[in-house]
Design a protein around this motif. Structure first.
Motif, mmCIF file in Angstrom:
data_model
loop_
_atom_site.group_PDB
_atom_site.id
_atom_site.type_symbol
_atom_site.label_atom_id
_atom_site.label_comp_id
_atom_site.label_asym_id
_atom_site.label_seq_id
_atom_site.Cartn_x
_atom_site.Cartn_y
_atom_site.Cartn_z
ATOM 1 N N SER A 358 47.512 51.706 31.238
ATOM 2 C CA SER A 358 48.864 50.739 30.903
ATOM 3 C C SER A 358 48.077 49.462 30.601
ATOM 4 N N PHE A 359 47.734 48.607 30.656
ATOM 5 C CA PHE A 359 47.335 47.751 30.238
ATOM 6 C C PHE A 359 46.544 47.419 28.667
ATOM 7 N N ILE A 360 45.397 48.035 28.792
ATOM 8 C CA ILE A 360 45.028 48.804 27.402
ATOM 9 C C ILE A 360 45.266 48.563 26.477
ATOM 10 N N PHE A 365 47.838 47.146 21.511
ATOM 11 C CA PHE A 365 49.255 47.944 20.369
ATOM 12 C C PHE A 365 49.194 46.307 20.175
ATOM 13 N N THR A 366 48.789 44.760 20.974
ATOM 14 C CA THR A 366 49.266 43.721 20.192
ATOM 15 C C THR A 366 48.660 43.054 19.227
ATOM 16 N N GLY A 435 43.444 56.272 21.546
ATOM 17 C CA GLY A 435 42.740 56.654 20.093
ATOM 18 C C GLY A 435 43.436 55.976 19.219
ATOM 19 N N ALA A 436 44.606 55.742 19.464
ATOM 20 C CA ALA A 436 45.428 55.363 18.366
ATOM 21 C C ALA A 436 44.802 53.326 18.793
ATOM 22 N N VAL A 437 44.999 53.375 20.055
ATOM 23 C CA VAL A 437 44.866 51.804 20.132
ATOM 24 C C VAL A 437 43.759 51.261 19.597
ATOM 25 N N ALA A 456 36.177 46.509 21.751
ATOM 26 C CA ALA A 456 37.167 46.047 20.797
ATOM 27 C C ALA A 456 37.612 44.968 21.666
ATOM 28 N N PHE A 457 37.888 44.690 22.140
ATOM 29 C CA PHE A 457 39.066 43.151 23.110
ATOM 30 C C PHE A 457 37.377 42.123 22.483
ATOM 31 N N ASP A 458 36.535 42.106 22.811
ATOM 32 C CA ASP A 458 35.715 40.895 22.680
ATOM 33 C C ASP A 458 35.723 41.262 20.810
ATOM 34 N N PHE A 459 36.459 42.448 19.936
ATOM 35 C CA PHE A 459 36.356 41.750 18.824
ATOM 36 C C PHE A 459 37.832 41.040 18.084
#
Length: 730
Positions: A358-360, A365-366, A435-437, A456-459
């Motif tokens: 849920s956090f991911i 999305f933010t 997948g969308a995120v 992805a979060f590093d990016f």
């Protein structure tokens, strides 16, 4: 005996045989059988034994004239016949041997024949029942059986003929069991402890599927096949799993025993199809366990700010991963100690995992950028989207593991449908959102296929979030392997109960867990995971799972439409024709889609075949009325759900790689060889022993009734598992 008494005995035997057969000497009759073509032997034997049903005439009334032969020539012919018959049968007079056959009960007749290799056969049966059989013993016994069969037919013609070995073996391929048989087998090997609720089942299903899909296949499929259209791929794969989950729910409620798809196919399509199902499922689960566990080291290295290969090293061409070896063994120990306690630990880990998911989703999305999603939605084409969907089906391995725990559920009729359908629904929604995120945060061509969400979060500049992602990935991987070992061990247990594999694998310990099967699955998964990452075998796993789902859908239709002794010949023919035509149209649609024949007309061809499949399903609804309906839970919209599952599984199978099918072909040849050399003869012995036990039980009841025992004096047998009457009739 003296010469006079021997002659008198021979004369009496000749008189009696003449009354039955029309020959004055039994030796002449037997010699005629030995030297007469097969079709004449049959007619002669049938007529003779029909006469044998009549009462014998008074002694001395021999009706067969012998005027056509002189006394000397008749005696000489009789002597020659006796000599020839003695060489075949061991009797000095053919009349004595034939009279023994005519007046001996069937079971004693069989024993009176020379039976070479009986000692070997008895040892063979004992070894099969105990599971200590070598392949060489199997081949030797088969050779003895075939040689004895041929020799016996030569001695007696067709007077006691029975189906040949080929006919018998073909019938064994389609031998079916029912709920009563499964219930009896479960009782013999000790039942598993019922301790699970639907909450535990949802936790098992979600834990297995989330661990496999999000952190193993999502990044590779999005980067190489689908791009942002991975959401469509997840929807298609989830739809196939959802359709199959309805069918699984119907079967598990009606057959609440350990084994899952193996039991469903065994009670519907027969033994051989069931063996194909369970062998592919076992392979898929073992390979999936190893592949998922190999993802643990890269995520743990990411959590420790180290390169992804930090905890692995090269040795003789192998990439050694001790995490992939140690954790399956640890989970094996947990499962051996108890299913309920292990399921509780899994539920706690899964809830933590869902919180991280849920956090991911929210955090992702933010940081979403719509241009990453809309600029090039299907960069590799729509055909690659469906190819990716076939690979994403690997992510849904797990809900069928819930079905394998049916014997351990406290209230299977209520909890199993909730657990199976609930877990598939939750996981499908999470997959689509994840997948969308992923594709909203990172352009598809920059996705890291090894650790997609951490990268992805590093990016997007949220480096701190990668630690949370890594923790969630590690938890999901652990639960995925945990449920994989649990599900595969239950399937192995069911196979052992039916003697398809050595029966010791179905042994249940003091804690009412199948510890032998659990140790075998956990040990094999650990050894494979230690040496190889199985990067090229994901297609093989998907082929095995999709094939099993295809067989289960086919079994659902056949089980509803066919009941032995109830379904008319017209009903059988109608069902077979509809199924063959529907499967052929589904395959044709899939092949034309893959081959892209006809250019622009290809879409027209596909539309025609798709509409034809719908029309055949509608025709099946009106022309093939079900003769069997389960009592507790019924799959909705029959036969449309099953037909849709058949069509979609066929389509997804057509999208997988050629190399995967080549490997699958080698595996299929191997498992068919195991079936022919071990499983089929061992299962045959198991069924013969079951029939013998039933006959003894019936005889015991008749003796008790005959001795005046009342029903109150004879205690009923305890049947712990409730089995519906309709399932028992099947």
């Amino acid at each position: 005996m003296s010469s006079d008494s021997a002659d008198a005995s021979s004369d009496r035997a000749n008189n009696r045989v003449a009354a039955y057969t029309g020959f004055s000497h039994g030796s002449e009759y037997l010699e005629a059988l030995l030297h007469t073509p097969s079709n004449l032997k049959n007619s002669l034997t049938d007529a003779s034994f029909a006469t044998a049903q009549q009462p014998p005439p008074p002694p001395g009334r021999v009706t067969t004239p012998r005027s056509h032969m002189s006394s000397d020539s008749a005696d000489a012919s009789s002597d020659r016949a006796n000599n020839r018959v003695a060489a075949y049968t061991g009797f000095s007079h053919g009349s004595e041997y034939l009279e023994a056959l005519l007046h001996t009960p069937s079971n004693l007749k069989n024993r009176s024949r020379p039976r070479r290799g009986d000692a070997v056969r008895r040892v063979w049966n004992i070894w099969l029942e105990r599971g200590a059989v070598a392949m060489l013993a199997t081949l030797s016994v088969w050779a003895l059986r075939l040689r004895r069969h041929s020799a016996a037919r030569c001695r007696l013609g067709c007077a006691w003929s029975r189906p040949g070995p080929t006919q018998v073996e073909v019938r064994k391929l389609f031998r079916r069991s029912n709920a009563a048989d499964l219930n009896e087998d479960a009782g013999k090997h000790n039942r598993l402890l019922p301790s699970l609720t639907y909450i535990d089942l949802i936790g098992l299903g979600v834990g297995m599927m989330l661990g496999a899909g999000v952190f193993v296949t999502t990044g590779a499929v999005a980067a190489n096949h689908t791009g942002p259209s991975i959401v469509i791929g997840f929807f298609v794969a989830g739809l196939s799993a959802f359709l199959s989950s309805f069918i699984y729910s119907e079967f598990t409620v009606d057959l609440p025993f350990a084994g899952g798809a193996y039991n469903f196919v065994l009670c519907s399509l027969g033994e051989f199809c069931a063996w194909v199902s369970v062998s592919n499922l076992l392979l898929a689960y073992v390979l999936a366990n190893a592949a998922i566990m190999r993802a643990f080291a890269p995520y743990f290295a990411s959590l420790c700010n180290q390169p992804t290969d930090y905890f692995t090293y090269q040795w003789n061409g192998y990439t050694i991963d001790w995490f992939a070896f140690a954790f399956p063994l640890l989970m094996t120990v947990m499962l051996v100690r108890g299913t309920k306690s292990s399921a509780t630990v899994n539920l706690i880990i899964t809830c933590t995992h869902l919180t991280i998911m849920s956090f991911i989703i929210i955090a992702g999305f933010t940081q979403a950028k719509s241009e990453n999603f809309t600029t090039n939605f299907a960069p590799f084409g729509w055909r690659e989207v469906f190819n990716g969907a076939a690979q994403l089906f690997f992510s849904f391995i797990g809900f069928d593991a819930v079905a394998t725990t049916a014997e351990e559920v406290i209230n299977p009729h209520r909890d199993l449908p909730r657990g199976i359908l609930g877990s598939v629904t939750i996981v499908t929604i999470i997959y689509i959102l994840m997948g969308a995120v992923l594709c909203l945060m990172v352009p598809f061509n920059m996705i890291d296929t090894a650790v997609p969400f951490t990268a992805a979060f590093d990016f997007v500049g949220m480096s701190w979030a990668k630690y949370i992602v890594a923790i969630g990935a590690l938890l999901g991987i652990l639960t995925g392997v945990f449920v994989g070992i649990l599900g595969a061990s239950r399937m192995l247990t069911s196979s052992g109960r039916e003697n398809m594999l050595p029966p010791f694998v179905s042994f249940v310990g003091k804690r009412q867990t199948p510890w032998v099967a659990t140790v075998i699955i956990g040990g094999i998964s650990a050894i494979i995971g230690l040496f190889t990452s199985l990067d090229g075998l994901i297609d093989l796993v998907s082929i095995g799972i999709l094939l099993v789902f295809w067989l289960v859908a086919l079994a659902s239709i056949w089980r509803r439409n066919y009941v032995a002794g109830v379904t008319s010949t017209q009903g059988v023919v109608s069902s077979v024709v509809h199924l063959v035509v529907f499967c052929a149209l589904s395959l044709t649609f899939s092949v034309t889609w893959v081959l892209e024949t006809g250019g622009e007309l290809n879409y027209i061809y596909n539309a025609v075949f798709f509409v034809a499949c719908i029309l055949v399903a509608i025709s099946m609804f009106f022309c093939c009325k079900p003769v069997f309906t389960p009592e507790k839970y019924v799959c909705p919209a029959f036969p449309f759900v099953a037909c849709a599952s058949l069509f979609l599984n066929t389509f997804l199978l057509s999208q997988l790689s050629e190399s995967g099918y080549i490997t699958f072909g080698y595996w299929t040849v191997f498992v068919v060889g195991v079936y022919l050399l071990y499983s089929m003869p061992a299962s045959w012995v198991h069924h013969r022993l079951r029939e013998k036990w039933h006959a003894q039980a019936i005889g015991q009841e008749k003796m008790e009734v005959g001795s005046g025992a009342t029903s109150a004096e004879v205690p009923d047998k305890e049947i712990p598992v409730e089995v519906s009457a309709s399932a028992t009739a099947q």
